[in-house]
Motif scaffolding. Sequence first.
Motif, PDB file in Angstrom:
ATOM      1  N   CYS A  77       0.885  -1.166   0.000  1.00 15.01           N
ATOM      2  CA  CYS A  77       0.000   0.000   0.000  1.00 15.01           C
ATOM      3  C   CYS A  77       0.922   1.215   0.000  1.00 15.01           C
ATOM      4  CB  CYS A  77      -0.879   0.025   1.243  1.00 15.01           C
ATOM      5  SG  CYS A  77      -1.630  -1.571   1.653  1.00 15.01           S
ATOM      6  N   ASP A  78       1.065   1.851  -1.134  1.00 14.17           N
ATOM      7  CA  ASP A  78       2.042   2.924  -1.301  1.00 14.17           C
ATOM      8  C   ASP A  78       1.370   4.268  -1.553  1.00 14.17           C
ATOM      9  OD1 ASP A  78       3.857   0.857  -1.263  1.00 14.17           O
ATOM     10  OD2 ASP A  78       4.966   1.533  -3.031  1.00 14.17           O
ATOM     11  N   ALA A  79       1.923   5.318  -0.996  1.00 18.08           N
ATOM     12  CA  ALA A  79       1.537   6.680  -1.371  1.00 18.08           C
ATOM     13  C   ALA A  79       2.808   7.454  -1.699  1.00 18.08           C
ATOM     14  CB  ALA A  79       0.781   7.368  -0.242  1.00 18.08           C
ATOM     15  N   ASP A  80       2.809   8.151  -2.812  1.00 20.20           N
ATOM     16  CA  ASP A  80       3.979   8.922  -3.237  1.00 20.20           C
ATOM     17  C   ASP A  80       3.548  10.278  -3.773  1.00 20.20           C
ATOM     18  OD1 ASP A  80       4.715   5.904  -3.773  1.00 20.20           O
ATOM     19  OD2 ASP A  80       6.635   6.963  -3.643  1.00 20.20           O
ATOM     20  N   VAL A  81       4.423  11.268  -3.593  1.00 18.09           N
ATOM     21  CA  VAL A  81       4.224  12.565  -4.239  1.00 18.09           C
ATOM     22  C   VAL A  81       5.374  12.755  -5.222  1.00 18.09           C
ATOM     23  CG1 VAL A  81       3.871  15.036  -3.947  1.00 18.09           C
ATOM     24  CG2 VAL A  81       3.293  13.472  -2.083  1.00 18.09           C
ATOM     25  N   ILE A  82       5.031  12.911  -6.490  1.00 20.13           N
ATOM     26  CA  ILE A  82       6.054  13.034  -7.533  1.00 20.13           C
ATOM     27  C   ILE A  82       6.064  14.470  -8.048  1.00 20.13           C
ATOM     28  CG2 ILE A  82       6.880  12.114  -9.737  1.00 20.13           C
ATOM     29  CD1 ILE A  82       6.574  10.002  -7.581  1.00 20.13           C
ATOM     30  N   GLY A  83       7.259  15.053  -8.106  1.00 20.79           N
ATOM     31  CA  GLY A  83       7.368  16.379  -8.713  1.00 20.79           C
ATOM     32  C   GLY A  83       7.217  17.526  -7.737  1.00 20.79           C
ATOM     33  N   SER A  84       7.568  17.305  -6.472  1.00 23.40           N
ATOM     34  CA  SER A  84       7.576  18.397  -5.499  1.00 23.40           C
ATOM     35  C   SER A  84       8.698  18.146  -4.497  1.00 23.40           C
ATOM     36  CB  SER A  84       6.236  18.482  -4.754  1.00 23.40           C
ATOM     37  OG  SER A  84       6.381  19.266  -3.584  1.00 23.40           O
ATOM     38  N   ASP A  85       9.531  19.202  -4.263  1.00 25.22           N
ATOM     39  CA  ASP A  85      10.660  19.070  -3.340  1.00 25.22           C
ATOM     40  C   ASP A  85      10.288  19.414  -1.903  1.00 25.22           C
ATOM     41  OD1 ASP A  85      12.534  18.342  -5.237  1.00 25.22           O
ATOM     42  OD2 ASP A  85      12.888  20.437  -5.826  1.00 25.22           O
ATOM     43  N   SER A  86       9.114  19.959  -1.719  1.00 25.87           N
ATOM     44  CA  SER A  86       8.750  20.527  -0.422  1.00 25.87           C
ATOM     45  C   SER A  86       8.658  19.470   0.679  1.00 25.87           C
ATOM     46  CB  SER A  86       7.401  21.235  -0.568  1.00 25.87           C
ATOM     47  OG  SER A  86       6.840  21.475   0.689  1.00 25.87           O
ATOM     48  N   ILE A  87       9.130  19.809   1.892  1.00 26.09           N
ATOM     49  CA  ILE A  87       8.986  18.872   3.009  1.00 26.09           C
ATOM     50  C   ILE A  87       7.571  18.876   3.575  1.00 26.09           C
ATOM     51  CG2 ILE A  87      11.382  18.681   3.827  1.00 26.09           C
ATOM     52  CD1 ILE A  87      10.447  20.634   6.122  1.00 26.09           C
ATOM     53  N   VAL A  88       6.705  19.723   3.023  1.00 27.60           N
ATOM     54  CA  VAL A  88       5.288  19.606   3.372  1.00 27.60           C
ATOM     55  C   VAL A  88       4.825  18.176   3.059  1.00 27.60           C
ATOM     56  CG1 VAL A  88       2.959  20.345   2.758  1.00 27.60           C
ATOM     57  CG2 VAL A  88       4.760  22.035   3.040  1.00 27.60           C
ATOM     58  N   ASN A  89       5.333  17.618   1.965  1.00 28.87           N
ATOM     59  CA  ASN A  89       4.975  16.253   1.600  1.00 28.87           C
ATOM     60  C   ASN A  89       5.423  15.250   2.658  1.00 28.87           C
ATOM     61  OD1 ASN A  89       4.002  17.036  -1.077  1.00 28.87           O
ATOM     62  ND2 ASN A  89       6.155  17.515  -1.448  1.00 28.87           N
ATOM     63  N   GLU A  90       6.674  15.406   3.112  1.00 22.55           N
ATOM     64  CA  GLU A  90       7.159  14.532   4.168  1.00 22.55           C
ATOM     65  C   GLU A  90       6.271  14.649   5.407  1.00 22.55           C
ATOM     66  OE1 GLU A  90       9.288  15.802   1.996  1.00 22.55           O
ATOM     67  OE2 GLU A  90      11.270  14.837   2.074  1.00 22.55           O
ATOM     68  N   ALA A  91       5.904  15.900   5.739  1.00 23.33           N
ATOM     69  CA  ALA A  91       5.067  16.128   6.920  1.00 23.33           C
ATOM     70  C   ALA A  91       3.742  15.384   6.779  1.00 23.33           C
ATOM     71  CB  ALA A  91       4.829  17.630   7.115  1.00 23.33           C
TER      72      ALA A  91
END
Lengths: 453, 453
Positions: free
Chosen positions: B145-159
């Motif tokens: 079960c994977d979730a990924d964000v492609i094409g954004s460097d922001s650590i908002v994604n990590e958060a």
Amino acid sequence: MPIKPSIPKGTRDFSPKQVAQRQYIINTIRSVFELYGFEPIETPAMENMETLTGKYGEEGDKLLFKILNSGDFLSGADETMLKDSSKLASHIAEKGLRYDLTVPLARYVVMHRHEITFPFKRYQIQPVWRADRPQKGRYREFWQCDADVIGSDSIVNEAELLMIYDEVFRKFGIAVTIRVNHRDILDAISSQSLKGELSPTSLIRVLDQLDKAGVDEVMEMARRLGGGVQTESILPHLINDLARSSDNKAKFEAINTYINMSQQGLDSEARLRQLVVWVSNSKVQFDPTLGRGLDYYTGTVMEVTANDVQIGSLGGGGRYDNLTGVFGLEGVSGVGISFGLERIHDVMEELGLFENLETTSSRLLITWFDKDSFEAGWKLANELRSQGIACEIYPDEAKMSKQLKYADAKGFKHVIIIGDEELKSGNFTVKDMKTGEQVKMTRGEILATKPEK
Amino acid sequence: MPIKPSIPKGTRDFSPKQVAQRQYIINTIRSVFELYGFEPIETPAMENMETLTGKYGEEGDKLLFKILNSGDFLSGADETMLKDSSKLASHIAEKGLRYDLTVPLARYVVMHRHEITFPFKRYQIQPVWRADRPQKGRYREFWQCDADVIGSDSIVNEAELLMIYDEVFRKFGIAVTIRVNHRDILDAISSQSLKGELSPTSLIRVLDQLDKAGVDEVMEMARRLGGGVQTESILPHLINDLARSSDNKAKFEAINTYINMSQQGLDSEARLRQLVVWVSNSKVQFDPTLGRGLDYYTGTVMEVTANDVQIGSLGGGGRYDNLTGVFGLEGVSGVGISFGLERIHDVMEELGLFENLETTSSRLLITWFDKDSFEAGWKLANELRSQGIACEIYPDEAKMSKQLKYADAKGFKHVIIIGDEELKSGNFTVKDMKTGEQVKMTRGEILATKPEK
């Protein structure tokens, strides 16, 4: 040199929109299966080749995807194998991909018979694989949605399965015709009325032409398949009588003449009459010309076709007497139906039935332009999510125009704009992406607004 | 001779109860993914071998399940191929089964880059296959079960990904520790503090031993991997400093001494500090010893472990800089997390977290004993279902004791008994299968009672 990526022919990627549409179909079917007390099982994508081989006829065997053994698979292969692909295949591929959900069900029932409570009402919604020549509407990976009752002879099961068909397609908004027949009726016509000149299988092939060809062509085919004196004198009358019968009552009366010397035929007619009453005459049509893979089915047969789209059957099923015999468990009767996900999808698309389907999970995008507005937006996003409201906050620092373009492309319904003015006043701007209308709302007001479904 | 059915080793059948448990896990993860605006894609089970080969290292290549070409696959095979399994394999198997969801994602992004709106927030929940040696908790078919964000460097994604971890495991009721680190911190320690005596990879292997071994053993390993004078003098202090730091603040302060000559190290530390604040200090732990497949990840790394069950990680992820380069699309950064369905299932089972899960869809069985009582039961079943209440009517004419035994074995909560007396009075008997208590209710009363969830 990077490789140019591609996928195997006959397979497909599904975009978020397509997944949402397919999930909607699957979830609808699942919910109706469960309404009728069916329970899910799942089986592995790979089965042993000995489980699969010989179950789908010679043609089917050729369409099985075989999986190469791991390691040094050539070890032990002799000269004759190395000259013959099919001989080598059985040496180097012990596993294959599931071809349908029926053989895995039979295997499951036999393997787990001591844990299962019969009657076993199981459903199964999983992909299957066939090395068929790909063409429009036919794929090498596609989904089946099956419900079967194992270990009960009662036509209550048939009644429930027909009602499941009715309910599922009503939920989809697809107008369908659900037809039902019984193998014994075809047997009785073949043996009694036609004196065996046409086998039940030949009779099916002949009757199957009725909706495409005229009576003359149909009779020509009957002759080719063995029809003689009896067929010449009886079959045109049968065809004529059925054509004139518009409702179930008339069809039962018409067919009665042709089967009334066969007790089995009459019994099955009585069962079908009862079945049609239970399900309700308005929902199901008795069709004495319906055959549907007679080799496999031994009792009732059922089929669903769309009224407004020419695409073949959207589902079908029937009763089989010896599902598990090949795996050593004799005398287990079953009855089941199947839905074809791909065709249902195509019909819904053609009829525009997906238009109101929500295909984006998140309807709300929060935009920002600097550290302070991000902090305010981040707080709002967390509050919305803690209330179960799906939303996104744009992850990167970017111009407002870019953020709005993203919202537009992804189909967000609303965008919350947090700018300087918004931070000062505490009133966020909520923009309706469809109308372009903008309203000011406090955080409390936004949180109190449940987005409409 | 019927064959004794079996399934390939390392694969499993799932019973209705197991499917319900797995669906619960999947649906929970899916709902949280969607709460954060992630959208689903699906890719085919089969990929072209050229898509898969060389992406998982030499060991991984061996674990790929290959699919035998259809038809006369030996045609064109020469003598050298026929003597060497691995040479022949690439000639006779052009397709293979998906090994993970990351390579298919990369292929998908490159193939569909013109339809995709970036940042692309996708999730994917599908089975993968590996020809690994099966053992407890390790299967040849399992789900990711994977979730990924492609094409954004922001650590908002990590958060957001870290918050997804927190929320999913909170919903499951599993107490977990979520740890986070950044590759640059390990690089900075390696290059600045240890003067390159230990490579980042070696440093990871050394630090990874800390929770299992004492400082002496860890230092012994460091020496074996190349540690010299600098390592001897610095590493024990680092270990000691980290051991004494109980919270994020202390850990950041402790690590600062060891990386403050590297701007990259300091930058990543600042980013992690920010990240931990956004997610909240109570939910995530900064762990400078966390490595997690460094070959693959290039930035943040994350990992979740259960607090009360020893089973390894329940999920992990991180940022990678060049996901799609191998398919010809350079400069696309992504960050993603994965949940391991099987391990989560095992943990929930061990902690008894499935006990309150409803695993039977239908909670109500209608029993009957003759034609009249069947008709009454059939009518009631249809009325219940038309209100969306799942129920079953026993399909066969059978003794009441047999019907009750079925109800008991399948775990029905209530049984409605329709006998002679019930037909006369119009009051059905409703039996609670747990307490044995029986009450009389009219049809109207039954229909008005929504079964408790």
